[in-house]
Design a protein around this motif. Structure first.
Motif, mmCIF file in Angstrom:
data_model
loop_
_atom_site.group_PDB
_atom_site.id
_atom_site.type_symbol
_atom_site.label_atom_id
_atom_site.label_comp_id
_atom_site.label_asym_id
_atom_site.label_seq_id
_atom_site.Cartn_x
_atom_site.Cartn_y
_atom_site.Cartn_z
ATOM 1 N N ALA A 53 0.853 -1.185 0.000
ATOM 2 C CA ALA A 53 0.000 0.000 0.000
ATOM 3 C C ALA A 53 0.885 1.229 0.000
ATOM 4 N N GLU A 54 0.299 2.355 -0.348
ATOM 5 C CA GLU A 54 1.037 3.618 -0.409
ATOM 6 C C GLU A 54 0.248 4.697 0.306
ATOM 7 N N ARG A 55 0.951 5.676 0.833
ATOM 8 C CA ARG A 55 0.285 6.856 1.382
ATOM 9 C C ARG A 55 1.053 8.085 0.928
ATOM 10 N N CYS A 56 0.323 9.131 0.653
ATOM 11 C CA CYS A 56 0.934 10.329 0.074
ATOM 12 C C CYS A 56 0.289 11.563 0.690
ATOM 13 N N GLY A 57 1.104 12.514 1.073
ATOM 14 C CA GLY A 57 0.586 13.749 1.627
ATOM 15 C C GLY A 57 1.579 14.870 1.453
ATOM 16 N N VAL A 58 1.146 16.076 1.748
ATOM 17 C CA VAL A 58 1.997 17.257 1.609
ATOM 18 C C VAL A 58 2.092 17.963 2.952
ATOM 19 N N ARG A 59 3.309 18.282 3.360
ATOM 20 C CA ARG A 59 3.517 19.011 4.608
ATOM 21 C C ARG A 59 3.909 20.455 4.287
ATOM 22 N N PRO A 60 3.141 21.426 4.781
ATOM 23 C CA PRO A 60 3.519 22.820 4.547
ATOM 24 C C PRO A 60 4.705 23.206 5.415
ATOM 25 N N LEU A 61 5.573 24.062 4.875
ATOM 26 C CA LEU A 61 6.712 24.586 5.625
ATOM 27 C C LEU A 61 6.418 26.033 6.008
ATOM 28 N N VAL A 62 6.768 26.389 7.217
ATOM 29 C CA VAL A 62 6.422 27.708 7.750
ATOM 30 C C VAL A 62 7.502 28.720 7.406
ATOM 31 N N VAL A 63 7.084 29.847 6.813
ATOM 32 C CA VAL A 63 7.997 30.958 6.546
ATOM 33 C C VAL A 63 7.346 32.227 7.069
ATOM 34 N N SER A 64 8.155 33.214 7.390
ATOM 35 C CA SER A 64 7.638 34.485 7.877
ATOM 36 C C SER A 64 7.742 35.527 6.773
ATOM 37 N N GLY A 65 6.613 36.163 6.451
ATOM 38 C CA GLY A 65 6.607 37.190 5.421
ATOM 39 C C GLY A 65 6.984 36.623 4.061
ATOM 40 N N SER A 66 7.518 37.464 3.194
ATOM 41 C CA SER A 66 7.903 37.036 1.848
ATOM 42 C C SER A 66 9.409 37.004 1.670
ATOM 43 N N SER A 67 10.162 37.231 2.752
ATOM 44 C CA SER A 67 11.615 37.322 2.627
ATOM 45 C C SER A 67 12.258 36.005 2.234
ATOM 46 N N GLN A 68 11.586 34.873 2.532
ATOM 47 C CA GLN A 68 12.180 33.579 2.250
ATOM 48 C C GLN A 68 11.528 32.897 1.047
#
Length: 266
Positions: A53-68
């Motif tokens: 079986a397979e599992r697939c997901g997306v983890r968001p990464l946290v950034v502050s503002g638009s500088s990164q």
């Protein structure tokens, strides 16, 4: 590599994507198989035929503002962030993972009073193992009824250890159910390790409405037993009757319908 009963979960990939809706790709499979085969000394390398079986997901990464925005995403923090909009009475959780879930929960609980939600026992420790006295009493009762002798030959651990590890104090009621009816200690689905008492427990406490929810999320059975083996399992039909009552047959047919053959993303 993460043990999952008699099987093993292998991963993961780390691919940047633009959409949260994703599916496992041939490139994902090749990456995982290539990496694991380099690290295991097997008589025959693992192939796609070995995938259960397979599992697939997306983890968001946290950034502050638009500088990164244009930064190297491999260097971005994997930590979580909790934001609260008091006017909308809305809390958003970004990132986070299993190893940090207690910290996330404590942060959310601390914000709830400010949104007008009173927590009845804010200082109560709701997680972790029960006191030593309760644990000792459980294992004492398990030994007296020779619970481990009821462990199925295919199981990866003794029944007494499994029930306490998974259910804590709720395992005491399961001992009573098994004492009253030894059939409650029998496996329902081969290689899945779940006994009848566990299915009864899930029916009482998990509020399960679909078979997919039970097999992939509440129990992980679908991640260690092939779909065709599940379809042939007479015990799964009984499990559906326990979980869904008169709707058991309908939930079983819904799960194995052609429209549901594609694995769900987690």
């Amino acid at each position: 590599m993460i043990p999952m009963g008699p099987k093993t979960c292998i991963g993961t990939t780390d691919t940047r994507v633009e959409s949260p809706t994703r599916e496992v790709t041939p490139e994902d499979r090749a990456m995982v198989l290539d990496n694991i085969n380099k690290r295991l000394k097997l008589a025959r390398p693992l192939t796609t035929a070995d995938i259960i079986a397979e599992r697939c997901g997306v983890r968001p990464l946290v950034v502050s503002g638009s500088s990164q925005k244009g930064a190297d995403w491999f260097r971005l923090s994997r930590k979580h962030a909790v934001e609260c909009d008091a006017d909308a009475r809305h809390i958003s959780i970004f990132g986070g993972k299993l190893t940090d879930c207690l910290n996330v929960g404590e942060e959310v609980a601390a914000l709830m009073p400010g949104l007008g939600v009173a927590l009845p026992y804010p200082a109560l420790k709701w997680y972790g193992e029960a006191p030593d006295g309760v644990r000792d009493e459980y294992f004492h009762q398990a030994r007296r009824m020779d619970l481990d002798a009821m462990t199925a030959p295919s199981a990866s651990e003794k029944l007494s250890t499994r029930l306490w590890r998974r259910y804590g104090t709720a395992a005491l009621a399961m001992l009573e159910a098994i004492r009253a009816d030894p059939k409650m200690a029998e496996l329902l689905i081969e290689n899945a390790e779940y006994i009848r008492a566990e299915i009864e427990q899930a029916a009482r406490r998990e509020m399960i409405t679909k078979l997919d929810d039970f097999l992939r999320r509440r129990s992980k059975i679908a991640l260690v037993v092939r779909r065709d083996a599940l379809e042939r399992s007479p015990g799964l039909r009984e499990a559906c009757a326990i979980l869904f009552g008169d709707a058991g047959e309908a939930r079983l047919n819904e799960y194995f319908s052609p429209a549901a053959e594609a694995p769900a993303a987690d």
